[in-house]
Write a protein that holds these residues in place. Structure first.
Motif, PDB file in Angstrom:
ATOM      1  N   HIS A   1      -3.584 -13.318   1.844  1.00 22.88           N
ATOM      2  CA  HIS A   1      -3.534 -12.780   0.482  1.00 22.88           C
ATOM      3  C   HIS A   1      -4.861 -12.140   0.110  1.00 22.88           C
ATOM      4  O   HIS A   1      -4.902 -11.121  -0.587  1.00 22.88           O
ATOM      5  CB  HIS A   1      -3.189 -13.891  -0.505  1.00 22.88           C
ATOM      6  CG  HIS A   1      -2.977 -13.408  -1.902  1.00 22.88           C
ATOM      7  ND1 HIS A   1      -1.997 -12.495  -2.236  1.00 22.88           N
ATOM      8  CD2 HIS A   1      -3.649 -13.690  -3.062  1.00 22.88           C
ATOM      9  CE1 HIS A   1      -2.055 -12.236  -3.539  1.00 22.88           C
ATOM     10  NE2 HIS A   1      -3.048 -12.943  -4.055  1.00 22.88           N
TER      11      HIS A   1
ATOM     12  N   TYR B   1      -4.968  -8.795   1.494  1.00 23.68           N
ATOM     13  CA  TYR B   1      -4.019  -7.949   0.756  1.00 23.68           C
ATOM     14  C   TYR B   1      -4.624  -7.458  -0.559  1.00 23.68           C
ATOM     15  O   TYR B   1      -4.605  -6.260  -0.857  1.00 23.68           O
ATOM     16  CB  TYR B   1      -2.735  -8.740   0.495  1.00 23.68           C
ATOM     17  CG  TYR B   1      -1.767  -8.051  -0.440  1.00 23.68           C
ATOM     18  CD1 TYR B   1      -0.871  -7.096   0.042  1.00 23.68           C
ATOM     19  CD2 TYR B   1      -1.755  -8.341  -1.811  1.00 23.68           C
ATOM     20  CE1 TYR B   1       0.010  -6.452  -0.821  1.00 23.68           C
ATOM     21  CE2 TYR B   1      -0.879  -7.710  -2.672  1.00 23.68           C
ATOM     22  CZ  TYR B   1      -0.001  -6.766  -2.174  1.00 23.68           C
ATOM     23  OH  TYR B   1       0.865  -6.123  -3.026  1.00 23.68           O
TER      24      TYR B   1
ATOM     25  N   ARG C   1      -5.434  -3.753  -1.771  1.00 24.19           N
ATOM     26  CA  ARG C   1      -4.759  -3.245  -2.973  1.00 24.19           C
ATOM     27  C   ARG C   1      -5.783  -2.704  -3.968  1.00 24.19           C
ATOM     28  O   ARG C   1      -5.536  -1.696  -4.641  1.00 24.19           O
ATOM     29  CB  ARG C   1      -3.963  -4.367  -3.642  1.00 24.19           C
ATOM     30  CG  ARG C   1      -2.613  -4.657  -3.027  1.00 24.19           C
ATOM     31  CD  ARG C   1      -1.649  -3.502  -3.096  1.00 24.19           C
ATOM     32  NE  ARG C   1      -1.553  -2.891  -4.416  1.00 24.19           N
ATOM     33  CZ  ARG C   1      -0.864  -1.792  -4.652  1.00 24.19           C
ATOM     34  NH1 ARG C   1      -0.237  -1.164  -3.661  1.00 24.19           N
ATOM     35  NH2 ARG C   1      -0.795  -1.292  -5.865  1.00 24.19           N
TER      36      ARG C   1
ATOM     37  N   ARG D   1      -2.799  -4.825   6.442  1.00 23.98           N
ATOM     38  CA  ARG D   1      -1.643  -4.056   6.933  1.00 23.98           C
ATOM     39  C   ARG D   1      -0.483  -4.117   5.931  1.00 23.98           C
ATOM     40  O   ARG D   1       0.185  -3.110   5.693  1.00 23.98           O
ATOM     41  CB  ARG D   1      -1.187  -4.602   8.287  1.00 23.98           C
ATOM     42  CG  ARG D   1      -2.061  -4.177   9.474  1.00 23.98           C
ATOM     43  CD  ARG D   1      -1.435  -4.698  10.761  1.00 23.98           C
ATOM     44  NE  ARG D   1      -2.094  -4.244  11.964  1.00 23.98           N
ATOM     45  CZ  ARG D   1      -1.863  -3.070  12.557  1.00 23.98           C
ATOM     46  NH1 ARG D   1      -0.984  -2.230  12.013  1.00 23.98           N
ATOM     47  NH2 ARG D   1      -2.506  -2.739  13.655  1.00 23.98           N
ATOM     48  N   ALA D   2      -0.270  -5.293   5.348  1.00 20.47           N
ATOM     49  CA  ALA D   2       0.833  -5.442   4.400  1.00 20.47           C
ATOM     50  C   ALA D   2       0.628  -4.552   3.176  1.00 20.47           C
ATOM     51  O   ALA D   2       1.575  -3.908   2.690  1.00 20.47           O
ATOM     52  CB  ALA D   2       0.948  -6.904   3.979  1.00 20.47           C
ATOM     53  N   ALA D   3      -0.596  -4.505   2.665  1.00 17.64           N
ATOM     54  CA  ALA D   3      -0.878  -3.677   1.494  1.00 17.64           C
ATOM     55  C   ALA D   3      -0.736  -2.195   1.822  1.00 17.64           C
ATOM     56  O   ALA D   3      -0.202  -1.413   1.015  1.00 17.64           O
ATOM     57  CB  ALA D   3      -2.293  -3.966   0.981  1.00 17.64           C
TER      58      ALA D   3
ATOM     59  N   ALA E   1       1.174  -0.879   4.194  1.00 22.85           N
ATOM     60  CA  ALA E   1       2.600  -0.591   4.395  1.00 22.85           C
ATOM     61  C   ALA E   1       3.323  -0.517   3.057  1.00 22.85           C
ATOM     62  O   ALA E   1       4.181   0.354   2.844  1.00 22.85           O
ATOM     63  CB  ALA E   1       3.222  -1.665   5.283  1.00 22.85           C
ATOM     64  N   GLU E   2       2.995  -1.422   2.159  1.00 22.90           N
ATOM     65  CA  GLU E   2       3.628  -1.440   0.832  1.00 22.90           C
ATOM     66  C   GLU E   2       3.369  -0.137   0.085  1.00 22.90           C
ATOM     67  O   GLU E   2       4.238   0.360  -0.650  1.00 22.90           O
ATOM     68  CB  GLU E   2       3.081  -2.626   0.046  1.00 22.90           C
ATOM     69  CG  GLU E   2       3.659  -2.792  -1.338  1.00 22.90           C
ATOM     70  CD  GLU E   2       3.038  -3.968  -2.061  1.00 22.90           C
ATOM     71  OE1 GLU E   2       3.608  -5.072  -1.984  1.00 22.90           O
ATOM     72  OE2 GLU E   2       1.963  -3.795  -2.690  1.00 22.90           O
ATOM     73  N   ALA E   3       2.177   0.430   0.281  1.00 20.84           N
ATOM     74  CA  ALA E   3       1.819   1.680  -0.404  1.00 20.84           C
ATOM     75  C   ALA E   3       2.263   2.909   0.384  1.00 20.84           C
ATOM     76  O   ALA E   3       2.031   4.041  -0.070  1.00 20.84           O
ATOM     77  CB  ALA E   3       0.309   1.729  -0.631  1.00 20.84           C
ATOM     78  N   GLY E   4       2.868   2.703   1.554  1.00 16.48           N
ATOM     79  CA  GLY E   4       3.319   3.832   2.375  1.00 16.48           C
ATOM     80  C   GLY E   4       2.173   4.604   2.996  1.00 16.48           C
ATOM     81  O   GLY E   4       2.314   5.806   3.264  1.00 16.48           O
TER      82      GLY E   4
END
Length: 290
Positions: A161, A164, A168, A204-206, A208-211
């Motif tokens: 987190h 992330y 973010r 990576r998750a952040a 990917a979430e933002a494209g």
């Protein structure tokens, strides 16, 4: 000559056990006898042997901390926190520094003994099944810090987190080209998934979430196993390489403050303004990070 408990007992006209009870605040001593013994202790300037006293009470009043590379800044901060909790208590802390597999095996098997410590804190090393047997055999309280195993209590910060929300933050500042620098990713002492690995997962998750794309060149994996001067040199060199790309990143998330220092060195060498030209996020909040 050193005054002994025998000397106190003889001068006070009582038995050694009575002096011991007074020292340990036992209620099994009359007020008059207690006063006589205390006055004799003061007169002879007697100082009880702490080791003998602890053994007589059936405890060591010592907590053992098994920590890898305890001179690392992030390890120092964790040890500082542990020390603050025990400040003013009756407990002493003994830190066992692990810098080799031999030391790791030795400390996991020799430290958890009731005649040595009253409890064990294991930092950043998840115990193997063999380690678990040794720790449980001691019947001592065990706490895992930055490590985990279902048999023991664990204290963990959420590195995934953390990675992330760091990423973010840069995305919310308008950055679309964001790199990640971190390490170690290797597991020399059974770190399981290292904090750096988890922080990259959050990054990576952040993204990917933002494209947003994550080119391979944007991922810097520090090959060193110990964070220190090598990490600063590595992240400095990698930042110079990132700056030479056709589309260099405008933001860099690092898995430690040590890596962030290297990025700052490179930015200053090239006259880049932080955060105007390059935004940098560190991790750990070590004292030097200010």
């Amino acid at each position: 000559m050193t005054v002994t408990i025998r000397d106190v007992a003889k001068k006070a006209g009582v038995g050694i056990a009575t002096v011991s009870r007074v020292i340990n605040n036992s209620e099994l001593v009359s007020s008059g006898t207690r006063q006589t013994v205390l006055e004799t202790i003061a007169e002879l300037n007697y100082v009880p042997n702490p080791t003998a006293r602890r053994l007589s009470l059936g405890r060591t009043s010592t907590i053992g901390v098994i920590a890898p590379f305890f001179t690392r800044p992030s390890a120092v901060e964790r040890l500082r926190g542990i020390s603050e909790v025990f400040e003013g208590s009756a407990y002493d802390l003994v830190v066992y520094n692990v810098e080799s597999m031999r030391r790791r095996q030795q400390y996991f098997h020799e430290v958890p003994r009731a005649d040595r410590v009253d409890g064990v804190i294991v930092m950043s090393m998840s115990p193997s099944e063999d380690d678990v047997r040794s720790l449980k055999h001691s019947n001592l309280p065990v706490l895992l810090l930055d490590a985990e195993h279902p048999e023991f209590a664990s204290l963990l910060e959420d590195s995934t987190h953390g990675g992330y929300i760091a990423t973010r933050h840069l995305i919310e500042q308008g950055h679309t080209r964001i790199a990640f620098i971190g390490g170690p990713f290797s597991d020399p002492f059974n770190f399981a998934r290292t904090p750096s690995t988890k922080r990259m997962e959050g990054y990576r998750a952040a993204m990917a979430e933002a494209g947003l794309a994550v080119p391979d060149a944007y991922l810097g994996i520090d090959p060193s196993e110990v964070m220190g001067k090598q990490s600063i040199a590595f992240s400095r060199e990698l930042t110079l390489q990132l700056g030479a790309l056709d589309a260099p990143p405008t933001g860099i998330v690092t898995a430690s403050d040590m890596h962030a220092f290297g990025v700052l060195h490179a930015a200053r060498e090239h006259g880049m303004r932080v955060p105007d030209d390059l935004s940098i996020i560190g991790y750990d909040n070590i004292e030097a990070a200010s």
